[in-house]
Design a protein around this motif. Structure first.
Motif, PDB file in Angstrom:
ATOM      1  N   VAL A  55     -10.664 -22.017  24.703  1.00 33.41           N
ATOM      2  CA  VAL A  55     -10.594 -22.826  23.485  1.00 33.41           C
ATOM      3  C   VAL A  55      -9.394 -22.401  22.646  1.00 33.41           C
ATOM      4  CG1 VAL A  55     -11.715 -23.353  21.284  1.00 33.41           C
ATOM      5  CG2 VAL A  55     -13.053 -23.389  23.396  1.00 33.41           C
ATOM      6  N   SER A  59      -5.808 -24.668  21.767  1.00 37.71           N
ATOM      7  CA  SER A  59      -5.573 -25.119  20.395  1.00 37.71           C
ATOM      8  C   SER A  59      -4.115 -24.980  19.952  1.00 37.71           C
ATOM      9  CB  SER A  59      -6.459 -24.326  19.432  1.00 37.71           C
ATOM     10  OG  SER A  59      -6.052 -22.963  19.374  1.00 37.71           O
ATOM     11  N   CYS A 185     -12.560 -31.104  25.862  1.00 37.25           N
ATOM     12  CA  CYS A 185     -11.628 -30.785  24.775  1.00 37.25           C
ATOM     13  C   CYS A 185     -10.638 -29.702  25.196  1.00 37.25           C
ATOM     14  CB  CYS A 185     -12.412 -30.334  23.542  1.00 37.25           C
ATOM     15  SG  CYS A 185     -13.404 -31.639  22.785  1.00 37.25           S
ATOM     16  N   GLY A 189      -6.663 -30.261  25.450  1.00 36.77           N
ATOM     17  CA  GLY A 189      -5.772 -29.437  24.642  1.00 36.77           C
ATOM     18  C   GLY A 189      -4.721 -28.712  25.460  1.00 36.77           C
ATOM     19  N   ASN A 222      -8.134 -37.782  19.788  1.00 33.84           N
ATOM     20  CA  ASN A 222      -7.302 -36.674  20.265  1.00 33.84           C
ATOM     21  C   ASN A 222      -6.806 -36.867  21.690  1.00 33.84           C
ATOM     22  OD1 ASN A 222      -7.611 -35.362  17.818  1.00 33.84           O
ATOM     23  ND2 ASN A 222      -9.301 -34.067  18.522  1.00 33.84           N
ATOM     24  N   THR A 344     -16.204 -27.744  20.560  1.00 31.89           N
ATOM     25  CA  THR A 344     -15.403 -28.925  20.808  1.00 31.89           C
ATOM     26  C   THR A 344     -14.199 -28.886  19.861  1.00 31.89           C
ATOM     27  OG1 THR A 344     -16.984 -30.021  19.320  1.00 31.89           O
ATOM     28  CG2 THR A 344     -17.209 -30.454  21.671  1.00 31.89           C
ATOM     29  N   GLN A 345     -13.339 -29.885  19.983  1.00 28.97           N
ATOM     30  CA  GLN A 345     -12.229 -30.035  19.041  1.00 28.97           C
ATOM     31  C   GLN A 345     -12.317 -31.458  18.508  1.00 28.97           C
ATOM     32  OE1 GLN A 345      -8.780 -28.902  21.363  1.00 28.97           O
ATOM     33  NE2 GLN A 345      -9.555 -26.863  21.711  1.00 28.97           N
ATOM     34  N   PRO A 346     -12.932 -31.641  17.319  1.00 27.24           N
ATOM     35  CA  PRO A 346     -13.278 -30.642  16.310  1.00 27.24           C
ATOM     36  C   PRO A 346     -14.554 -29.873  16.635  1.00 27.24           C
ATOM     37  CG  PRO A 346     -13.971 -32.799  15.577  1.00 27.24           C
ATOM     38  CD  PRO A 346     -13.222 -33.019  16.863  1.00 27.24           C
ATOM     39  N   GLU A 347     -14.661 -28.695  16.036  1.00 30.35           N
ATOM     40  CA  GLU A 347     -15.784 -27.796  16.256  1.00 30.35           C
ATOM     41  C   GLU A 347     -17.033 -28.298  15.523  1.00 30.35           C
ATOM     42  OE1 GLU A 347     -16.068 -23.163  15.191  1.00 30.35           O
ATOM     43  OE2 GLU A 347     -14.392 -23.667  16.518  1.00 30.35           O
ATOM     44  N   ASP A 406     -12.827 -27.787  11.630  1.00 27.65           N
ATOM     45  CA  ASP A 406     -12.191 -26.570  12.122  1.00 27.65           C
ATOM     46  C   ASP A 406     -12.961 -25.358  11.583  1.00 27.65           C
ATOM     47  OD1 ASP A 406     -10.211 -25.035  13.409  1.00 27.65           O
ATOM     48  OD2 ASP A 406      -9.089 -24.847  11.538  1.00 27.65           O
TER      49      ASP A 406
END
Length: 454
Positions: A55, A59, A185, A189, A222, A344-347, A406
């Motif tokens: 993760v 990022s 994610c 990323g 994203n 995940t992204q976003p968390e 985030d």
């Protein structure tokens, strides 16, 4: 009857290691532990730790892009997967050594082999030796499964992800739970063209509906190619990769496929059924509040019991077991209020009841807000943060908190302390806001967004 050990633990993951170490170091028990793979279990070797490091790695491209928009002459090159994997292997080896060292310092006898249960007080080691123990603890965790139809097609599970020789150019991830969604994610990323199939109506089943919808929308923004109501119909493989047809008629070619469609308790071959212990249909070991099975001398903790499959839960269950059996302090772990984070992204950070769960139990007020955070709003990015409190209409007690943002995992840990103490909405209201932060919204929402009569 004289036993070789007071306790024999089968499984060297977080729950088993904690139980063994506490029983030996704090209560002076004679303890042995058998682990057929690497010490540390799923979390350390093939789960939470390597996943979170991936993760972090995934990022940086977005962070560098933000830096550019803030005025930095920042650039990022290609991702060196072999270099990352080598460093990851070094870190996992270090952590494995720390787990082993903790057991050795506590005086635990370690058997680096598979073990099974030969009797209510007997454990059979892989070399055929039988050792006796007054108590036996099963802590063998869980194991990812590929649907039978697709076994043998070369698809990965979350176990093999960390062993890839190179990063694929494209990947199909099948599943909609937190493991599938986190890896979607991560790969996105890292610059991998990422497609996700989930047969359900929305990802992250079991979590708050509003939060999971928010996450799905942000993932698509994203770049994740998310397909809901979609499953795999056919897979063929040739030199160019995997050719997949979906149930919705979509055809695609992928360099790799990852199935994250479920995990099963790792109970096969332990010999429990031969002793008359009936397992649940999915292989889970039934236990009571004290982690005791129907055989009084045999206990089980962690994912193999399929209660709440999280590392901190296994640790607390293992500790409670040691306190109860060897410390003379009857201790249980309350599974009703478990904070967790989905990386995940976003968390996503969550604790307590979802809006749907609370609404089914009685009247509730919902306080929710979605907004563009200062850091990314400044550079014109569209992503939005979600903050949400579920409040009992009768007692004013906060029943649940859900954050999509985030560092949501860091925020939910502190919110969980307040909620576990029984904080009311009035308690949140009189807490001074820390400004300017995202988390201040948790204590500045004054008007309910909506109410439900239950």
């Amino acid at each position: 009857m004289a036993f070789d050990f007071d306790l024999f633990v089968i499984g060297g993951g977080s729950g088993g290691v904690r139980a063994a170490r506490i029983a030996a170091s704090q209560y002076g028990a004679r303890v042995a532990l058998a682990e057929e793979s690497r010490m540390g279990g799923t979390c350390v070797i093939r789960g939470c730790v390597p996943k979170k490091l991936m993760v972090f790695a995934s990022s940086f491209p977005a962070a560098v892009a933000e830096a550019q928009e803030y005025g930095w002459d920042a650039q990022i090159g290609a991702f060196d997967w072999p270099a990352f994997r080598a460093r990851l292997d070094q870190e996992l080896t270090r952590l494995e050594g720390a787990y082993r060292g903790g057991l050795e310092r506590a005086g635990v006898t370690i058997h680096d082999c598979r073990a099974s249960v030969a009797g209510p007080h007997e454990v059979r080691l892989a070399d055929g030796r039988i050792v006796s123990a007054k108590h036996i603890l099963i802590a063998t965790g869980g194991w990812p499964v590929v649907p039978e139809k697709w076994q043998g097609h070369g698809a990965m599970t979350s176990n093999e992800v960390f062993e890839m020789e190179q990063l694929p150019g494209s990947i199909l991830i099948v599943g909609g739970g937190y493991i599938a969604t986190e890896f979607a994610c991560i790969f996105n990323g890292l610059g991998v063209k990422t497609t996700q199939f989930y047969r359900g109506a929305q990802i992250l089943r079991g979590f708050d509906d509003e939060a999971r919808g928010h996450i799905a929308d942000q993932m698509c923004e994203n770049g994740v190619d998310l397909h809901l109501g979609t499953d795999v119909l056919d897979i063929t493989r040739d030199d160019s990769g995997y050719h997949v047809t979906s149930t919705t008629g979509r055809n695609g070619r992928y360099d790799a496929i990852l199935f994250a469609t479920g995990r099963r308790p790792n109970s096969a071959g332990l010999g429990l059924e031969a002793l008359g212990l009936t397992l649940k249909p999915n292989g889970a070991i039934p236990v009571d509040d004290y982690s005791q099975t129907a055989i009084p001398s045999i206990f089980a903790v962690g994912d193999v019991t399929d209660r709440a499959n999280l590392t901190p839960v296994a640790i607390r269950e293992g500790h409670a077991f040691a306190d109860t059996i060897f410390g003379g302090k009857a201790t249980t772990f309350d599974h009703s209020l478990i904070p967790t984070a989905v990386f995940t992204q976003p968390e996503f950070g969550t604790v307590g009841q979802s809006e749907e769960e609370a609404r089914a139990a009685g009247p509730v007020h919902v306080y929710a807000t979605a907004f563009r955070p200062m850091r990314t709003a400044f550079i014109g990015h569209p992503e939005r943060v979600l903050m949400k409190l579920i409040v009992c209409a009768r007692s004013n007690k906060v029943l649940g908190c859900h954050i999509v943002a985030d560092q949501a995992g860091e925020m939910i840990q502190l919110a969980a302390v307040a909620i576990a103490m029984g904080a009311t909405k009035a308690d949140f209201d009189r807490t001074l806001a820390v400004h300017p932060t995202m988390a201040e919204e948790l204590v500045t929402m004054r008007t309910a967004t909506r109410s439900h009569d239950g």
